[in-house]
Design a protein around this motif. Structure first.
Motif, PDB file in Angstrom:
ATOM      1  N   UNK A  80       0.832  -1.208   0.000  1.00  5.38           N
ATOM      2  CA  UNK A  80       0.000   0.000   0.000  1.00  5.38           C
ATOM      3  C   UNK A  80       0.870   1.263   0.000  1.00  5.38           C
ATOM      4  N   UNK A  81       1.994   1.222   0.700  1.00  8.45           N
ATOM      5  CA  UNK A  81       2.870   2.391   0.690  1.00  8.45           C
ATOM      6  C   UNK A  81       3.401   2.675  -0.715  1.00  8.45           C
ATOM      7  N   UNK A  82       3.727   1.619  -1.465  1.00  8.66           N
ATOM      8  CA  UNK A  82       4.123   1.822  -2.856  1.00  8.66           C
ATOM      9  C   UNK A  82       2.939   2.334  -3.682  1.00  8.66           C
ATOM     10  N   UNK A 111       0.561   5.693  -7.161  1.00  6.80           N
ATOM     11  CA  UNK A 111      -0.788   5.897  -7.701  1.00  6.80           C
ATOM     12  C   UNK A 111      -1.529   7.074  -7.081  1.00  6.80           C
ATOM     13  N   UNK A 112      -1.151   7.425  -5.843  1.00  7.82           N
ATOM     14  CA  UNK A 112      -1.880   8.505  -5.162  1.00  7.82           C
ATOM     15  C   UNK A 112      -1.066   9.786  -5.050  1.00  7.82           C
ATOM     16  N   UNK A 113       0.152   9.773  -5.608  1.00  6.89           N
ATOM     17  CA  UNK A 113       0.964  10.988  -5.610  1.00  6.89           C
ATOM     18  C   UNK A 113       1.566  11.353  -4.268  1.00  6.89           C
ATOM     19  N   UNK A 114       1.705  10.403  -3.374  1.00  5.73           N
ATOM     20  CA  UNK A 114       2.314  10.675  -2.075  1.00  5.73           C
ATOM     21  C   UNK A 114       3.833  10.702  -2.218  1.00  5.73           C
ATOM     22  N   UNK A 115       4.547  11.173  -1.190  1.00  3.44           N
ATOM     23  CA  UNK A 115       6.011  11.298  -1.292  1.00  3.44           C
ATOM     24  C   UNK A 115       6.727   9.956  -1.534  1.00  3.44           C
TER      25      UNK A 115
END
Length: 107
Positions: free
Chosen positions: A19-21, A26-30
């Motif tokens: 999920x972190x990947x 996919x969600x534009x997180x850092x």
């Protein structure tokens, strides 16, 4: 009980790591989220080595059922998406198969 704890720990580590990947790609997180993601995925692999079994493939196959259930729990709890009847039927079939693989009588 120890076996269940190992499988549940492995499932959490794998799903959280993946999920972190997902969040990064996919969600534009850092991108820094990949670091704990890699750690959790390594923890997942290490935990599965603790399962007492004569074949790694059997461990992985049985774990598949646990992973499916844990994925639906993640979907419900973290993503707030309710499962439909096909999710529940498929999960039931997978758990039955995983149980047979892990606990089936062997000569």
């Amino acid at each position: 009980m120890k076996l269940l704890a190992i499988y549940l720990g492995a499932a959490f580590a794998e799903i959280a790591g993946c999920y972190l990947f997902w969040a990064w790609l996919r969600l534009g997180r850092p991108a820094i989220l990949a670091v704990p993601g890699l750690f959790l995925l390594a923890l997942f692999a290490a935990l599965l080595t603790l399962v007492p079994a004569s074949a790694a493939g059997r461990v992985f196959a049985a774990y598949g059922g646990v992973y499916i259930v844990a994925s639906l729990v993640w979907m419900i709890g973290i993503e707030r998406v309710p499962p439909d009847r096909w999710d529940l039927i498929g999960t039931s079939l997978c758990l039955l198969g995983a149980g047979l693989i892990l606990l089936g009588h062997r000569a």
